[in-house]
Motif scaffolding. Structure first.
Motif, PDB file in Angstrom:
ATOM      1  N   LEU A   1       0.857  -1.179   0.000  1.00  0.00           N
ATOM      2  CA  LEU A   1       0.000   0.000   0.000  1.00  0.00           C
ATOM      3  C   LEU A   1       0.896   1.232   0.000  1.00  0.00           C
ATOM      4  CD1 LEU A   1      -2.640  -1.045   2.694  1.00  0.00           C
ATOM      5  CD2 LEU A   1      -2.671  -1.484   0.239  1.00  0.00           C
ATOM      6  N   GLY A   2       0.811   2.034  -1.053  1.00  0.00           N
ATOM      7  CA  GLY A   2       1.670   3.203  -1.180  1.00  0.00           C
ATOM      8  C   GLY A   2       1.399   4.237  -0.099  1.00  0.00           C
ATOM      9  N   THR A   3       2.427   5.003   0.248  1.00  0.00           N
ATOM     10  CA  THR A   3       2.264   6.006   1.304  1.00  0.00           C
ATOM     11  C   THR A   3       3.004   7.289   0.958  1.00  0.00           C
ATOM     12  OG1 THR A   3       2.468   6.430   3.678  1.00  0.00           O
ATOM     13  CG2 THR A   3       4.299   5.294   2.653  1.00  0.00           C
ATOM     14  N   SER A   4       2.471   8.387   1.400  1.00  0.00           N
ATOM     15  CA  SER A   4       3.106   9.700   1.476  1.00  0.00           C
ATOM     16  C   SER A   4       2.047  10.619   2.055  1.00  0.00           C
ATOM     17  CB  SER A   4       3.598  10.214   0.113  1.00  0.00           C
ATOM     18  OG  SER A   4       2.519  10.410  -0.775  1.00  0.00           O
ATOM     19  N   TRP A   5       2.467  11.770   2.546  1.00  0.00           N
ATOM     20  CA  TRP A   5       1.493  12.706   3.095  1.00  0.00           C
ATOM     21  C   TRP A   5       0.549  13.166   1.975  1.00  0.00           C
ATOM     22  CZ3 TRP A   5      -0.325  13.474   7.625  1.00  0.00           C
ATOM     23  CH2 TRP A   5      -1.132  14.587   7.885  1.00  0.00           C
ATOM     24  N   GLY A   6      -0.750  13.256   2.296  1.00  0.00           N
ATOM     25  CA  GLY A   6      -1.731  13.632   1.295  1.00  0.00           C
ATOM     26  C   GLY A   6      -2.415  12.446   0.647  1.00  0.00           C
TER      27      GLY A   6
END
Length: 356
Positions: free
Chosen positions: A48-53
């Motif tokens: 599951l990809g992640t980054s802020w936003g």
């Protein structure tokens, strides 16, 4: 046995890496559809990809675990976003509820740190903190009354309940970690279960595997031997000719749309691993048997910087060469995600499993 995972972009914005789905992004229905498709077509789970936003990965993973039966979410999380005891408790709880299906990908790379209050912008500090984070996770998952007074984290007399869903050979969720800098590799050698590589040529992967094995001895690794994984785009078609035609068309569309590097890739050039991938194009358009480097010139970033292109047999042979170097965890993807889950799962995975 090897682990074969797919990738769920986990974003509210449509069009991720050229996916042509126009609605549903960020909804539980969309992500559940991808997770169930992964189950149906032979995948063990998905990153599951992640980054802020983007949607919170742990929340999404919990929802998907409740709506699937065998799907293992590889949950990307950041030490600056979570406290170790908080995450250890949350992950152990989900691991129990899902009967041992939690996988964890620790991310220390660039992000909008200030947006969620992370003040550790210096890479050396971030990697030192990551090492403490993983060290504490292991202790909290396997010990009682843990007291730890580190540079970045402190806990006193900490015992979590419930414990992870432990089985023979699996005391706690597997800890994946990536990074190509010297600091990142020392962290991985000391505390990770799986070092994730991006799509470098075989020679580069072999060199890094040897170095990480040596580093494991230098840092006095206390855990089972480090394992290795590959995160890469795989574009397969019924014939090699069709695959290369479609790959070149995709890259042409990327070039026409962006006119060169997109902002994300420019921002990531400071990352050692990303720069290693971008530098490959200077060595040739196709490396090894079918590693396509041109996407990185026109906006392909991360796992989309290089692609393995060809028939299922071509790509299976290429991945088998990585496996001979010690790679046993594969996180693959292509777009459109839903269509390629089925195509790659049905055509490629049986070949890879037959070769084990």
């Amino acid at each position: 046995m090897s682990e074969f995972l797919w990738y769920i972009p986990n974003t509210v914005e449509p069009g991720h890496r050229g996916d042509d789905t126009t609605s549903g992004w960020g909804s539980i229905e969309y992500s559940t559809d991808l997770a169930r498709a992964a189950e149906e077509h032979g995948w063990g789970g998905a990153l599951l990809g992640t980054s802020w936003g983007r949607p919170d990965t742990f929340t999404v993973a919990t929802a998907l675990a409740a709506r699937t039966t065998t799907f293992k979410p590889l949950i990307a999380i950041r030490p600056g976003y979570w406290q170790p005891a908080h995450f250890a408790s949350a992950a152990a709880t989900l691991d129990q509820l899902s009967r041992g299906r939690v996988l964890v990908n620790i991310v220390s790379g660039l992000d909008n740190l200030a947006a969620y209050g992370d003040t550790r912008a210096d890479p050396a500090q971030r990697y030192a903190r990551t090492q403490e984070f993983m060290h504490l996770l292991r202790r909290l998952w396997t010990e009682e009354a843990v007291t730890f007074d580190g540079e970045h984290f402190q806990v006193g007399d900490s015992t979590i309940a419930p414990r992870p869903y432990a089985t023979d050979g699996r005391p706690h969720p597997t800890l994946y970690f990536g990074g190509a800098s010297e600091a990142a590799e020392r962290v991985s050698a000391a505390e990770a279960d799986v070092q994730l590589f991006w799509g470098e040529p075989l020679e580069g992967i072999a060199e890094r595997v040897d170095r990480l094995k040596s580093l494991s001895e230098q840092v006095g690794r206390r855990h089972r031997p480090l394992e290795f994984g590959l995160r890469i785009t795989t574009l397969i078609r019924d014939t090699a000719e069709e695959a290369w035609h479609d790959a070149e068309e995709k890259v042409a569309a990327m070039a026409a749309k962006d006119g060169g590097e997109v902002g994300w890739v420019r921002a990531q050039r400071k990352a050692v691993g990303q720069q290693r991938l971008l530098d490959l194009a200077a060595r040739g358009e196709v490396l090894d048997t079918c590693l396509y480097t041109t996407p990185g010139k026109y906006g392909g970033g991360g796992a989309a910087t290089t692609w393995l292109v060809g028939s299922a047999e071509d790509v299976a042979a290429a991945l088998e060469n990585y496996r001979k170097l010690g790679v046993s965890h594969f996180v693959l993807s292509d777009t459109p995600y839903k269509r390629e889950i089925a195509r790659v799962g049905d055509q490629l995975l049986p070949l890879l499993r037959a070769a084990e």
